[in-house]
Design a protein around this motif. Structure first.
Motif, PDB file in Angstrom:
ATOM      1  N   PHE B  78       0.712  -1.006  -0.153  1.00  0.00           N
ATOM      2  CA  PHE B  78       0.127   0.153   0.025  1.00  0.00           C
ATOM      3  C   PHE B  78       0.938   1.342   0.202  1.00  0.00           C
ATOM      4  N   GLU B  79       2.029   1.214   0.171  1.00  0.00           N
ATOM      5  CA  GLU B  79       2.971   2.216   0.163  1.00  0.00           C
ATOM      6  C   GLU B  79       4.295   1.813  -0.716  1.00  0.00           C
ATOM      7  N   THR B  80       4.930   2.661  -1.430  1.00  0.00           N
ATOM      8  CA  THR B  80       5.863   2.532  -2.028  1.00  0.00           C
ATOM      9  C   THR B  80       7.139   3.111  -1.332  1.00  0.00           C
ATOM     10  N   PRO B  81       8.424   2.612  -1.178  1.00  0.00           N
ATOM     11  CA  PRO B  81       9.211   3.343  -0.620  1.00  0.00           C
ATOM     12  C   PRO B  81       9.942   4.446  -1.744  1.00  0.00           C
ATOM     13  N   ASP B  82      10.670   5.508  -1.305  1.00  0.00           N
ATOM     14  CA  ASP B  82      11.396   6.267  -2.250  1.00  0.00           C
ATOM     15  C   ASP B  82      12.579   5.698  -2.621  1.00  0.00           C
ATOM     16  N   SER B  83      13.385   4.904  -1.787  1.00  0.00           N
ATOM     17  CA  SER B  83      14.342   4.241  -2.228  1.00  0.00           C
ATOM     18  C   SER B  83      14.400   2.895  -1.247  1.00  0.00           C
ATOM     19  N   GLY B  84      15.210   1.867  -1.612  1.00  0.00           N
ATOM     20  CA  GLY B  84      15.156   0.719  -0.749  1.00  0.00           C
ATOM     21  C   GLY B  84      14.467  -0.510  -1.144  1.00  0.00           C
ATOM     22  N   ALA B  85      14.337  -1.456  -0.641  1.00  0.00           N
ATOM     23  CA  ALA B  85      13.735  -2.606  -1.028  1.00  0.00           C
ATOM     24  C   ALA B  85      12.916  -3.378   0.011  1.00  0.00           C
ATOM     25  N   VAL B  86      12.024  -4.201  -0.590  1.00  0.00           N
ATOM     26  CA  VAL B  86      11.349  -5.134   0.594  1.00  0.00           C
ATOM     27  C   VAL B  86      11.547  -6.419   0.070  1.00  0.00           C
ATOM     28  N   LEU B  87      12.026  -7.391   0.637  1.00  0.00           N
ATOM     29  CA  LEU B  87      12.422  -8.617   0.308  1.00  0.00           C
ATOM     30  C   LEU B  87      11.527  -9.837   1.028  1.00  0.00           C
ATOM     31  N   VAL B  88      11.139 -10.806   0.155  1.00  0.00           N
ATOM     32  CA  VAL B  88      10.360 -11.897   0.729  1.00  0.00           C
ATOM     33  C   VAL B  88      10.929 -13.159   0.459  1.00  0.00           C
ATOM     34  N   ASP B  89      11.593 -13.751   1.343  1.00  0.00           N
ATOM     35  CA  ASP B  89      12.623 -15.072   0.867  1.00  0.00           C
ATOM     36  C   ASP B  89      13.499 -14.608  -0.106  1.00  0.00           C
ATOM     37  N   GLY B  90      14.082 -13.459   0.005  1.00  0.00           N
ATOM     38  CA  GLY B  90      15.200 -13.247  -0.785  1.00  0.00           C
ATOM     39  C   GLY B  90      14.963 -12.377  -2.208  1.00  0.00           C
ATOM     40  N   SER B  91      13.517 -12.606  -2.555  1.00  0.00           N
ATOM     41  CA  SER B  91      13.097 -11.926  -4.024  1.00  0.00           C
ATOM     42  C   SER B  91      12.472 -10.415  -3.545  1.00  0.00           C
ATOM     43  N   ASP B  92      12.859  -9.528  -4.394  1.00  0.00           N
ATOM     44  CA  ASP B  92      12.526  -8.006  -4.458  1.00  0.00           C
ATOM     45  C   ASP B  92      10.901  -8.180  -4.611  1.00  0.00           C
ATOM     46  N   ILE B  93      10.146  -7.635  -3.857  1.00  0.00           N
ATOM     47  CA  ILE B  93       8.703  -7.635  -4.015  1.00  0.00           C
ATOM     48  C   ILE B  93       8.162  -6.069  -4.194  1.00  0.00           C
ATOM     49  N   THR B  94       9.172  -5.316  -4.140  1.00  0.00           N
ATOM     50  CA  THR B  94       8.815  -3.801  -4.091  1.00  0.00           C
ATOM     51  C   THR B  94       7.796  -3.369  -5.227  1.00  0.00           C
ATOM     52  N   GLY B  95       8.070  -3.974  -6.334  1.00  0.00           N
ATOM     53  CA  GLY B  95       7.426  -3.570  -7.555  1.00  0.00           C
ATOM     54  C   GLY B  95       5.835  -4.483  -7.851  1.00  0.00           C
ATOM     55  N   ILE B  96       5.558  -5.200  -6.788  1.00  0.00           N
ATOM     56  CA  ILE B  96       4.364  -5.988  -6.900  1.00  0.00           C
ATOM     57  C   ILE B  96       3.306  -5.286  -6.565  1.00  0.00           C
ATOM     58  N   PRO B  97       2.205  -5.411  -7.220  1.00  0.00           N
ATOM     59  CA  PRO B  97       1.067  -4.566  -6.821  1.00  0.00           C
ATOM     60  C   PRO B  97       0.246  -5.219  -5.752  1.00  0.00           C
ATOM     61  N   ALA B  98      -0.278  -4.571  -4.568  1.00  0.00           N
ATOM     62  CA  ALA B  98      -0.996  -5.267  -3.462  1.00  0.00           C
ATOM     63  C   ALA B  98      -1.470  -6.290  -3.662  1.00  0.00           C
ATOM     64  N   HIS B  99      -2.646  -6.373  -4.643  1.00  0.00           N
ATOM     65  CA  HIS B  99      -3.349  -7.576  -4.760  1.00  0.00           C
ATOM     66  C   HIS B  99      -2.633  -8.762  -5.260  1.00  0.00           C
ATOM     67  N   ARG B 100      -1.375  -8.827  -5.669  1.00  0.00           N
ATOM     68  CA  ARG B 100      -0.586  -9.883  -6.218  1.00  0.00           C
ATOM     69  C   ARG B 100       0.330 -10.428  -4.994  1.00  0.00           C
ATOM     70  N   ARG B 101       0.259  -9.669  -4.013  1.00  0.00           N
ATOM     71  CA  ARG B 101       1.254 -10.207  -3.030  1.00  0.00           C
ATOM     72  C   ARG B 101       0.766 -11.158  -1.976  1.00  0.00           C
ATOM     73  N   ASP B 102       1.760 -11.853  -1.457  1.00  0.00           N
ATOM     74  CA  ASP B 102       1.384 -13.076  -0.483  1.00  0.00           C
ATOM     75  C   ASP B 102       1.478 -12.569   1.090  1.00  0.00           C
ATOM     76  N   ALA B 103       0.787 -11.683   1.263  1.00  0.00           N
ATOM     77  CA  ALA B 103       0.689 -11.193   2.754  1.00  0.00           C
ATOM     78  C   ALA B 103      -0.749 -10.944   3.075  1.00  0.00           C
TER      79      ALA B 103
END
Lengths: 301, 391
Positions: B78-103
């Motif tokens: 629901f928020e995108t970082p100005d910089s940096g990344a969020v990783l789930v199990d090592g893969s970067d999910i920063t660019g994945i839209p909310a409705h395709r995330r596994d959370a």
């Protein structure tokens, strides 16, 4: 044990404080309420009853329904009514398409966007429909005045097309503008009762894309507001006279005044009463269609 | 909020967990890498680095505006970082839209869909997005076989059972209490068998009693399912009692991430020390050796962050770590007492006029009425120091 039972009994007998207060309130203003009801009832009923008496009063026979039977023989009723209903449906559809995304965006966006949309939607309220018509007329006239036979430009052709008397798009556009203030306020009020952002986020979190989230989560919860918008728009379109009359179209309201047997007083009034009942019935149908909330919701799986 | 059925907030979870609900599999690792985000002039996240281990419950704790919710919302998309990344199990999910995330997420405000009953609320996600195979990748693909209506209802009922409200499937949100609604929201968040569970202050709208039971239940469920969970809260008691580890955030940065016991006993920064639990500030002075501090006539080693030598500082001490003796003459006086049950918290005025709090067992405190002179000392242990506040 006995004490407990007694306590339970007292608890069940004593109404909660809110109910006590309303019970106290119920007694006194009963008379006042009745008076208000009577005054308002008279205000609405007397003119309608008087009109009805006028239509059934026959100088010779004393009572006659001939004014009503004549309505259906007067040419132009059905086309006029159909045009009005088609315009109403189209107007409601366009208003929905325009306003639902706009109101959602306003809820999600900042206060500045909100002020802007509110301003735009309120603007038609301060523009009298006669002024709106004058503007439309001058634009349409510009198209026909500058027309060279055989060399119609795209815009001129467009201006001609939107005046097609079987379905005048220009009226639809005017009606949408006229419906905006009421429709916006109604939808916005409905939206205010919802935590739109959280609901949308919850839907997205559950795998619905933004548009799908709006359709599956926001719209079903806006049922009341959507219905009210439809009511107001329908009433507005069925009763609209100024714009359609000046532009020379004959929807229902124009037909009532101009189209039917002029001079026959009782018939004209009979038509008015019929139109009143008709509008009322349509509103009833709409509200009945939207009233099955409890029944419709569980089926939605 | 009326409790329609008081018993429903205290269900038993001793029933066996339905297999379909329990097979979420091992939780995922969630990593925040250098997350930055500002909203206009305010900086919500100022370079957040944090790793959440698989299957652990990590509480993000901090005052409001510290960026904890922003960090959580970045995992949800629901928020995108100005910089940096969020990783789930090592893969970067920063660019994945909310409705395709596994959370799966539980929100602070009641977020159940008002037009759907509890069962359909829980089944909503299964309708939008078919449940994945237990061994899914963090990036969900929408092309799985959709469940039929009956299957969806069955799975929703299993989840309702899991959260202890099997008989409430036909109730609409307005017929449920706040606690029940949040339980249903939890079931809905778990319906898609997410690998990460996000809880955004889910208990803060509930009353104290319901909050306590739900707290325990969330923890139990989380442990049963072994799901990696991020729990945002501003309530330190909630964080300390539920979490495997607590990450204390301040001004968009991570102050300290440690187990509750360590956080309380060995805070590494003055902020954490003050924020978690109660802390006294006693004036002292760092000696020529910056590793020692003079306080209350004692010389104690300095723990954690050090300041420059020969500087006036404040020594941070918890109320239970202050020693009192009944000998007067030092100038310290008892000013009052608050009975807290087994312990009594005494107010003590130091000779310089400063007030501190001291916890003594109620039995010991009874011998020290208000007005009696005492001597204050500290145990011979390293202490935290902080630059002296200018007042």
């Amino acid at each position: 044990m006995a004490g407990m039972t007694a306590a339970t009994l007292t608890a069940s007998i004593d109404p909660p404080p809110g109910e006590q207060a309303s019970a106290r309130r119920r007694g006194r203003p009963r008379f006042g309420r009745a008076a208000v009801l009577v005054i308002f009832g008279l205000y609405f009923a007397v003119p309608i009853l008087a009109s009805f008496l006028f239509t059934v009063d026959d100088p010779v026979k004393g009572f006659s329904l001939s004014a009503y039977s004549q309505i259906f023989s007067v040419a132009g009723l059905w086309p006029a009514l159909r045009l009005s209903l088609e315009l109403a449906v189209a107007t409601i559809a366009v208003v929905y398409l325009l306003l639902i995304p706009a109101v959602v965006a306003v809820r999600l966006g900042g206060p500045r966007l909100r002020t802007f949309v509110e301003l735009v939607c309120t603007l038609p309220l301060v523009v009298p429909s006669i002024a709106l018509t004058a503007g439309i007329t001058s634009v349409l006239r510009w198209g026909s005045d500058n027309m060279v036979p055989g060399q119609t430009t795209f815009i001129q052709q467009l201006l001609i097309d939107i005046q097609n008397p079987s379905f005048p798009v220009i009226l639809l556009l005017a009606y949408v503008v006229m419906a905006l203030p009421l429709a916006y306020r109604t939808l916005d009020a409905g939206m205010r009762a919802l935590d739109v952002r959280t609901l949308l986020e919850a839907a997205q979190n559950n795998g619905a894309g933004r548009t799908r989230a709006i359709v599956t989560v926001i719209l079903p919860n806006l049922r009341g507001a959507l219905l009210n918008t439809a009511f107001l728009t329908l009433a507005l379109v069925l009763g609209e006279f100024t714009v359609s009359s000046i532009l020379g179209f004959v929807p229902f309201a124009v037909w009532i005044v101009n189209g039917n047997a002029a001079g026959q007083g009782p018939v004209t009034v009979a038509v008015s009463i019929v139109s009143l009942v008709l509008t009322w019935l349509l509103l009833l149908v709409l509200s009945a269609g939207g009233g099955r909330r409890g029944a419709a919701a569980p089926a939605n799986q | 909020m009326t409790e329609t059925a008081p018993t429903a907030d205290t269900p038993s979870l001793t029933d066996p967990v339905p297999p379909a609900a329990a097979d979420s599999g091992a939780g995922a690792t969630v990593e925040f890498r250098g997350l930055r985000r500002s909203f206009g002039a305010t900086t919500a996240l100022d370079g957040l680095d944090l790793t959440v281990r698989p299957g652990e419950l990590l509480a993000l704790l901090g005052p409001s505006g510290c960026g904890k919710t922003t960090a959580l919302r970045m995992v949800a998309g629901f928020e995108t970082p100005d910089s940096g990344a969020v990783l789930v199990d090592g893969s970067d999910i920063t660019g994945i839209p909310a409705h395709r995330r596994d959370a799966g997420m539980v929100f602070q405000s009641y977020s159940l869909f008002p037009h759907l009953n509890a069962r359909d609320n829980v089944a909503f996600g299964l309708k939008m997005r078919p449940a994945p195979h237990p061994t899914t990748t963090p990036i969900r693909r929408a092309s799985r076989r959709p469940l039929g209506g009956a299957e969806r209802r069955k799975r929703a009922d299993e989840l309702l059972e899991l959260i202890g409200l099997p008989q409430y499937g036909d109730r609409y949100p307005h017929q449920l209490s706040g606690g029940q609604q949040q339980r249903i929201a939890l079931a809905r968040a778990l319906a898609l068998r997410p690998r990460v569970l996000l809880l955004d202050e889910p208990l803060s709208a509930l009353d104290a009693k319901v909050r306590l039971t739900l707290r325990e239940e969330i923890r139990r469920l989380q442990q049963e399912l072994g799901i990696t969970t991020l729990f945002v809260t501003h309530d330190q008691e909630e964080a300390l009692s539920m979490a495997d580890r607590v990450a204390v955030m301040h001004a968009g940065r991570l102050e300290q991430c440690a187990t509750p016991a360590e956080l309380y006993a060995r805070p590494t920064t003055a902020f954490v020390a003050e924020f978690v639990g109660t802390m006294n500030r006693i004036p002292g002075r760092v000696g020529e050796d910056p590793g020692t501090v003079e306080v209350l006539g004692q010389r104690l080693p300095v723990d954690g962050e050090r300041t420059a030598a020969q500087q006036d500082v404040e020594v941070l001490v918890r109320p239970e770590n202050v020693l009192l003796s009944a000998q007067g003459g030092s100038g310290a006086v008892i000013t009052g007492s608050t009975f807290l049950g087994a312990v009594t918290r005494l107010g003590v005025q130091l000779p310089d006029g400063r007030s501190i709090k001291v916890d003594l067992s109620t039995h010991e405190a009874a011998a020290l009425p208000a007005g009696s002179g005492v001597t204050v000392s500290l145990p011979e242990r390293p202490v935290l120091v902080d630059a002296r506040a200018t007042d």
